[in-house]
Design an enzyme around this catalytic site. Sequence first.
Site, mmCIF file in Angstrom:
data_model
loop_
_atom_site.group_PDB
_atom_site.id
_atom_site.type_symbol
_atom_site.label_atom_id
_atom_site.label_comp_id
_atom_site.label_asym_id
_atom_site.label_seq_id
_atom_site.Cartn_x
_atom_site.Cartn_y
_atom_site.Cartn_z
ATOM 1 C CB SER A 58 -0.608 0.059 1.225
ATOM 2 O OG SER A 58 -0.140 0.162 2.199
ATOM 3 C CE LYS A 65 -3.342 3.093 5.050
ATOM 4 N NZ LYS A 65 -3.028 1.491 3.550
#
Length: 285
Positions: A73, A145
Amino acid sequence: MTSESQEHGAARRPVEDEVDVVAEETQKPAKGEKAEKKGSFWKELPVLIVVALVLALIIKTFVVQAFYIPSESMENTLLKNDRVLVNKLVYHTRDIERGDVVVFSGVDSWDGEFQLEEPPNAFAAFFRWVGTAFGVVPGEKDYIKRVIGVGGDHVKCCDSKQRITVNGTPIDEESYLYPGNVPSDKFFDITVPEGRLWVMGDHRSVSLDSRSHTGDPGGGSIPEGQVIGRAFVIVWPFNRFDSIDIPDTFAQPALQALGGSVPLVAGFGLAVPLVLVRRRLRRRR
């Protein structure tokens, strides 16, 4: 000869006595003494290991922790199986900033981007816990993230050029966005609540980030209190050793227009009524 010796102090010891003393001093230790020293080392070794583990866990808990990257990701900034170091103290000295790559806990919130099998027994569970603590194995509910918006920011996708905007200012994500990805294949328009963050993965097409949780409390944003720390360096594999810096696009002064002025506006909003009330009280007196 005797008189000279007496004049200069005590009588000199015989040569034979000196030889005996030297022989005693240079005599090798007995085998039993060697075995005793070896035995004491092996007795102390478990204590040293325990002390080292305790110190390492203290450092991991309060200062710096290694984390394992389990998914794609954050490619190509971070690759699967990379290990990063996370600074746990930095946000005690400054606020979380746009562009920071953060590790946060998704316990009782987000579903994992990957699933781990349950340990078959307590022994295996203990070693998984140790492995997670030292960044050898991934934590199922830990996420990594990039922060796109902080509390008070208006984050929107997308403008006429398919760029994400923060407080009406487009951000240039070319330096970290995964090659071939668009900034977002999902429309969103959110004002990030105070005390929360809008986070996205750099590999947008596979990242289950804030966009995937717009129906959750906070509209997809995460609480600042869930942030464990800032990832600041890749330490494994060695050929990928590199710092994780904030991209230049997040240094645009225009980004601060809304988020940075919220406390100031709020301060004025509270100050004006207080001043008016004070004036009225003075007039009555």
